[in-house]
Design a protein around this motif. Structure first.
Motif, PDB file in Angstrom:
ATOM      1  N   THR A 126       0.863  -1.189   0.000  1.00 37.97           N
ATOM      2  CA  THR A 126       0.000   0.000   0.000  1.00 37.97           C
ATOM      3  C   THR A 126       0.895   1.233   0.000  1.00 37.97           C
ATOM      4  N   GLY A 127       0.350   2.389   0.310  1.00 39.15           N
ATOM      5  CA  GLY A 127       1.134   3.623   0.245  1.00 39.15           C
ATOM      6  C   GLY A 127       1.082   4.191  -1.167  1.00 39.15           C
TER       7      GLY A 127
ATOM      8  N   PRO B 154       3.214   2.281  -5.093  1.00 40.32           N
ATOM      9  CA  PRO B 154       2.724   1.340  -6.111  1.00 40.32           C
ATOM     10  C   PRO B 154       1.503   1.841  -6.894  1.00 40.32           C
TER      11      PRO B 154
ATOM     12  N   LEU C  69       1.123  -6.873   2.279  1.00 38.84           N
ATOM     13  CA  LEU C  69       2.315  -6.922   3.138  1.00 38.84           C
ATOM     14  C   LEU C  69       1.998  -6.722   4.605  1.00 38.84           C
TER      15      LEU C  69
ATOM     16  N   TYR D 136      -5.549  -1.357   5.588  1.00 42.85           N
ATOM     17  CA  TYR D 136      -4.937  -1.718   4.308  1.00 42.85           C
ATOM     18  C   TYR D 136      -5.810  -2.678   3.520  1.00 42.85           C
TER      19      TYR D 136
ATOM     20  N   GLY E 131       7.270  -0.775  -1.487  1.00 44.90           N
ATOM     21  CA  GLY E 131       7.747   0.601  -1.379  1.00 44.90           C
ATOM     22  C   GLY E 131       8.835   0.577  -0.317  1.00 44.90           C
TER      23      GLY E 131
ATOM     24  N   ILE F 279      10.789  -1.936   4.851  1.00 41.09           N
ATOM     25  CA  ILE F 279       9.962  -2.567   3.807  1.00 41.09           C
ATOM     26  C   ILE F 279       8.910  -3.373   4.555  1.00 41.09           C
TER      27      ILE F 279
ATOM     28  N   PHE G  18       6.358  -3.245   7.184  1.00 44.97           N
ATOM     29  CA  PHE G  18       6.575  -2.315   8.297  1.00 44.97           C
ATOM     30  C   PHE G  18       7.692  -2.840   9.184  1.00 44.97           C
TER      31      PHE G  18
HETATM   32  C1  F6R Z   1       2.917  -0.352   2.750  1.00 45.88           C
HETATM   33  C2  F6R Z   1       4.250  -0.649   3.221  1.00 45.88           C
HETATM   34  C3  F6R Z   1       5.274   0.409   3.452  1.00 45.88           C
HETATM   35  C4  F6R Z   1       5.318   1.465   2.349  1.00 45.88           C
HETATM   36  C5  F6R Z   1       6.350   2.541   2.694  1.00 45.88           C
HETATM   37  C6  F6R Z   1       6.448   3.606   1.629  1.00 45.88           C
HETATM   38  O1  F6R Z   1       2.164  -1.537   2.608  1.00 45.88           O
HETATM   39  O2  F6R Z   1       4.512  -1.786   3.469  1.00 45.88           O
HETATM   40  O3  F6R Z   1       6.535  -0.207   3.548  1.00 45.88           O
HETATM   41  O4  F6R Z   1       5.636   0.852   1.134  1.00 45.88           O
HETATM   42  O5  F6R Z   1       6.012   3.112   3.913  1.00 45.88           O
HETATM   43  O6  F6R Z   1       5.244   4.295   1.555  1.00 45.88           O
HETATM   44  P1  F6R Z   1       4.954   5.315   0.367  1.00 45.88           P
HETATM   45  O7  F6R Z   1       4.907   4.510  -0.861  1.00 45.88           O
HETATM   46  O8  F6R Z   1       3.603   5.904   0.698  1.00 45.88           O
HETATM   47  O9  F6R Z   1       6.073   6.299   0.392  1.00 45.88           O
END
Ligand code: F6R
Length: 260
Positions: A36-37, A40, A66, A80, A132, A139, A141
């Motif tokens: 998420t975030g 992607p 994830l 999520y 992400g 990666i 959390f």
């Molecule tokens: C989300 C995740 C986090 C995000 C990371 C980056 O499921 O596992 O690791 O990928 O916090 O977030 P963004 O892409 O919003 O910068």
């Protein structure tokens, strides 16, 4: 690790979608790992467009998220499970029962985490994991200090991550302190990992995990051990890399048959 530097998010979305599409055409019942975030989102937009336009078929695929916040009730718009549904899985023809997310509202979290790992294993493991990276190098959390052998479990978020994610909530106070996340050991078992990082704020993190030492203080650096890790960057996220010109040269001269 293969580092690919592209002009911007659109090109990144297309290249990552090419990898997912090639996988689905080769293996229609592939297991996708979803992040998420913000990173992607261009991939999800591109995959949804290919489903709509070309009939790219997800009907036999499975997907595993994830991570998940702990403490948000089922159906919370920022859980999520809901985000993945809204941003991606509702836009393609993957079966809702084939979309799996860790249960952050389970009464027995350790048992729910074990069940999640079992489910992933019973479906043959993740074929392609989208990732992400947090500004602190996490990666999933897996915050700094996470064990490289870790499996799906509960973790505490560091304040920097809560602040980074506050943009999705009405206020910082509402960002949960705890999450359930796949472990670094879990992520490392995915057959192909595709990490996306965009924007100048990610440049120091990218330099640290791509070219720095492998260290639990920067969890993403464990990807240096992965046999098939693809790092997709825009120019801004790549701006602190020492070997940027070498990565560009390598990718520009890569034989087409190799794919990603
Ligand atoms: C989300 C995740 C986090 C995000 C990371 C980056 O499921 O596992 O690791 O990928 O916090 O977030 P963004 O892409 O919003 O910068």
């Amino acid at each position: 690790m293969e580092v690919v530097i592209l002009q911007g998010s659109k090109q990144i979305g297309q290249l990552a979608a090419d990898a997912v599409e090639a996988l689905l055409r080769r293996k229609p019942d592939a297991v996708l790992g979803l992040a998420t975030g913000s990173s992607p989102l261009p991939v999800y937009d591109e995959l949804a467009a290919r489903h709509e336009r070309d009939g790219l078929d997800f009907s036999a695929a499975h997907a595993f998220a994830l991570d998940e916040y702990v403490g948000l009730e089922h159906g919370h718009p920022e859980s999520y499970r809901e985000v993945i549904r809204r941003e991606f899985t509702d836009r393609v023809n993957i079966l809702p029962e084939n979309v799996h997310t860790p249960d952050g509202a389970a009464e027995d979290l350790p048992a729910a985490c074990r069940a999640y790992e079992d489910q992933m294993r019973s479906l043959g493991g993740v074929d392609l994991q989208l990732l992400g990276v947090g500004t602190d190098g996490h990666i999933g959390f897996n915050e700094p200090g996470s064990s490289f052998a870790s499996r799906t479990r509960i973790k505490s978020l560091i304040e920097q991550t809560r602040r980074d994610n506050a943009r999705f909530f009405p206020s910082l106070a509402e960002v949960p302190h705890h999450v359930v996340t796949q472990g670094l050991g879990t992520i490392l078992e995915a057959r192909h990992v595709v990490l996306i990082a965009t924007g100048a704020q990610k440049a120091p993190t990218v330099r640290d995990f791509v070219e720095g030492p492998v260290s639990a203080i920067c969890a993403a650096s464990i990807l240096q051990f992965h046999p098939h890790a693809t790092i997709l960057l825009d120019e801004a996220a790549a701006s602190s890399l020492k070997l940027a010109d070498f990565y560009r040269h390598t990718y520009d001269n890569k034989p087409a048959w190799q794919g990603l």
